[in-house]
Design an enzyme around this catalytic site. Structure first.
Site, PDB file in Angstrom:
ATOM      1  N   HIS A  84     -23.320  68.816  39.513  1.00  0.00           N
ATOM      2  CA  HIS A  84     -22.326  67.789  39.184  1.00  0.00           C
ATOM      3  C   HIS A  84     -21.073  68.483  38.692  1.00  0.00           C
ATOM      4  O   HIS A  84     -21.132  69.341  37.806  1.00  0.00           O
ATOM      5  CB  HIS A  84     -22.839  66.835  38.095  1.00  0.00           C
ATOM      6  CG  HIS A  84     -21.793  65.851  37.690  1.00  0.00           C
ATOM      7  ND1 HIS A  84     -21.563  64.692  38.401  1.00  0.00           N
ATOM      8  CD2 HIS A  84     -20.885  65.867  36.689  1.00  0.00           C
ATOM      9  CE1 HIS A  84     -20.556  64.039  37.842  1.00  0.00           C
ATOM     10  NE2 HIS A  84     -20.127  64.734  36.803  1.00  0.00           N
ATOM     11  N   ASP A 163     -24.537  51.949  32.228  1.00  0.00           N
ATOM     12  CA  ASP A 163     -23.391  52.858  32.285  1.00  0.00           C
ATOM     13  C   ASP A 163     -22.262  52.247  33.107  1.00  0.00           C
ATOM     14  O   ASP A 163     -21.085  52.391  32.754  1.00  0.00           O
ATOM     15  CB  ASP A 163     -23.788  54.220  32.866  1.00  0.00           C
ATOM     16  CG  ASP A 163     -22.556  55.106  33.018  1.00  0.00           C
ATOM     17  OD1 ASP A 163     -21.964  55.447  31.982  1.00  0.00           O
ATOM     18  OD2 ASP A 163     -22.159  55.403  34.160  1.00  0.00           O
ATOM     19  N   ARG A 170     -14.943  51.026  28.914  1.00  0.00           N
ATOM     20  CA  ARG A 170     -14.245  52.190  28.330  1.00  0.00           C
ATOM     21  C   ARG A 170     -12.903  52.413  29.015  1.00  0.00           C
ATOM     22  O   ARG A 170     -11.918  52.773  28.375  1.00  0.00           O
ATOM     23  CB  ARG A 170     -15.121  53.446  28.464  1.00  0.00           C
ATOM     24  CG  ARG A 170     -16.317  53.451  27.517  1.00  0.00           C
ATOM     25  CD  ARG A 170     -17.308  54.528  27.897  1.00  0.00           C
ATOM     26  NE  ARG A 170     -16.712  55.844  27.936  1.00  0.00           N
ATOM     27  CZ  ARG A 170     -17.127  56.845  28.728  1.00  0.00           C
ATOM     28  NH1 ARG A 170     -18.150  56.674  29.539  1.00  0.00           N
ATOM     29  NH2 ARG A 170     -16.525  58.002  28.699  1.00  0.00           N
ATOM     30  N   SER A 185     -22.806  59.381  29.782  1.00  0.00           N
ATOM     31  CA  SER A 185     -22.536  58.636  31.010  1.00  0.00           C
ATOM     32  C   SER A 185     -22.927  59.469  32.233  1.00  0.00           C
ATOM     33  O   SER A 185     -23.659  59.015  33.119  1.00  0.00           O
ATOM     34  CB  SER A 185     -21.043  58.279  31.041  1.00  0.00           C
ATOM     35  OG  SER A 185     -20.640  57.870  32.317  1.00  0.00           O
ATOM     36  N   LYS A 189     -26.877  59.171  34.696  1.00  0.00           N
ATOM     37  CA  LYS A 189     -26.974  58.996  36.151  1.00  0.00           C
ATOM     38  C   LYS A 189     -27.709  60.173  36.789  1.00  0.00           C
ATOM     39  O   LYS A 189     -28.516  59.986  37.703  1.00  0.00           O
ATOM     40  CB  LYS A 189     -25.566  58.829  36.739  1.00  0.00           C
ATOM     41  CG  LYS A 189     -24.958  57.472  36.371  1.00  0.00           C
ATOM     42  CD  LYS A 189     -23.507  57.356  36.737  1.00  0.00           C
ATOM     43  CE  LYS A 189     -22.606  58.106  35.800  1.00  0.00           C
ATOM     44  NZ  LYS A 189     -21.209  57.755  35.788  1.00  0.00           N
TER      45      LYS A 189
END
Ligand code: URA
Length: 428
Positions: A84, A163, A170, A185, A189
């Protein structure tokens, strides 16, 4: 057990630690609509201002995971790995990386996102390939992994729905920039996605979420702890985002550059980071006797995996990519060394040219973007092209050019003052 939202808010306002039960309750109640947006906004602001400790962040993450499904790849006969990136300008690394690591012996089940603002999204890039489909069922994901070793697709609505709702809130309440909230967050995931190992590419610099290295290090450390506590073998690299990655910034332009890397060529920074991340993923996944990623780029096996991956999702790996019809060239105003090329400015220019979106429902242009002809450290000649802007309509150029004012400097004999491509490595 039921709680009162006001008591939860006051606990955090007074700098207390939220209990596990309070966190479980507030996330579940908010997802069900029993806690109002204004109450959750207030709690998020208290968290942004007063922080959360390691246990609270882990509880917050687990509560978001439990709000939806947790995927399971235990039927597969190879270790799973994922990467990621916290996002940057010209960051197309997933495109060559996923098939490369698959070609070296791991399976890649990657759920990815679309771009928002100046950073591009992997799905937007892949969608510039004619026929390619981002939405797959879980059964289709498994078929693609079995056919190609790697799948990159959109997360379904069942994955961490808490989320999704919290992130949207947010976004409109000034509470995105909190390390505990960003880390939980992202990791909710990635943990729900079910990968056995995870390599995080946490970027630092003007084009990144985290503008300075200390904040990026703190975010990386928090995410590595969360992954490790959840049983996912997690490691992070801190990498440079003070200048764009590679030469191409824009959806189809980046696919083209990624394919060059898979063909054994491509820009040296993209190749270096792809190979480094691939080695980290194979190590984290514990693949025994893995082929070396450099070899898999040279012998064509990574390209074969890419072609299988694109075809298995309906794409035509041989189709011509879309191109924008309008161009503006920026030439070097002087001869010398390009000492600065600001990542954020180039990202904003590409966004204004049509490569990115301002709201999540906006379409993106496949062909628009910026093609650089020089990178910091290169010698440039007055009057020779520095970069080419691509857009579908000429009306896009004015604001893109504005974004690039002051974005680059040329020194007579100066040296570029750059962050190292890989700044650091963080493990549990
Ligand atoms: N990306 C996410 O998924 N969540 C954040 O909070 C920030 C970036």
């Amino acid at each position: 057990m039921g709680f009162d939202a006001i008591d939860v808010i006051i606990t955090k306002r007074e700098r207390g630690a939220l209990s596990t039960a309070q966190i479980d309750w507030v996330i579940d109640a908010y997802t069900r609509g029993a806690v109002a947006d204004e109450q959750m906004s207030s709690l998020l602001m208290a968290i942004l201002l007063n922080g959360m400790d390691r246990r609270e962040i882990a509880d917050w993450t687990q509560a978001m995971i439990r709000s939806g499904e947790r995927m399971d790849w235990s039927v597969l006969d190879r270790p799973t790995a994922d990467k990621h990136s916290t996002g940057g300008v010209g960051d197309k690394i997933t495109l060559p990386l996923a098939p490369l690591v698959a070609a070296c012996g791991a399976y890649i089940p990657q759920l990815s996102g679309r771009g928002l603002g100046h950073t591009g999204g992997t799905l937007d890039k892949l969608e510039s390939i004619p026929g390619w489909r981002a939405s797959l069922s879980n059964a289709e994901m498994l078929d693609v992994i079995r056919a190609a070793g790697a799948v990159v697709c959109a997360a379904g609505s069942g994955l961490a729905p808490a989320d999704k709702k919290l992130y949207a809130l947010r976004d409109v309440t000034g509470t995105v920039e909190s390390i505990p909230l960003i880390a939980s967050s992202i990791m909710s995931k990635k943990i729900a996605e079910g990968t056995g190992s995870l390599v995080l590419d946490v970027k630092a610099g003007s084009g990144a979420f985290m503008k300075n290295v200390d904040d990026a290090r703190e975010l990386a450390r928090t995410m590595v702890e969360l992954g490790t506590d959840a049983g996912v073998r997690t490691v992070a690299l801190l990498t440079a985002m003070d200048r764009p990655l590679g030469y191409a910034v824009g959806n189809a332009l980046e696919v083209e550059e990624a394919v060059e890397v898979l063909a054994g060529g491509g820009p040296s920074d993209v190749v270096e980071l792809t190979v480094r991340l691939a080695r980290e993923m194979l190590e984290a996944a514990g693949v025994r006797g893995a082929k070396d990623p450099e070899e898999a780029l040279k012998d064509g096996s990574a390209m074969d995996a890419w072609r299988r991956m694109i075809s298995a999702q309906g794409g035509d790996p041989d189709a011509a990519l879309p191109k924008s019809g309008e161009f503006v060239e920026i030439t070097a105003p002087a001869s010398g060394v390009l000492t600065k090329l600001d990542a954020l400015a180039v990202g904003v220019a590409a966004w204004r040219l049509g490569a990115g979106r301002a709201r999540k429902e906006d379409p993106v242009s496949a062909g628009a973007g910026v093609m650089l002809h020089a990178k910091p450290g290169d010698v440039v000649t007055e009057g020779k092209p520095l970069m080419t802007l691509h857009a579908d309509e000429t009306a896009r150029f004015e604001r893109a050019l504005e974004a690039l004012e002051g974005a680059y400097t040329i020194g007579a004999d100066g040296e570029a003052d750059l962050l190292p491509l890989v700044i650091g490595r963080i493990t549990a």
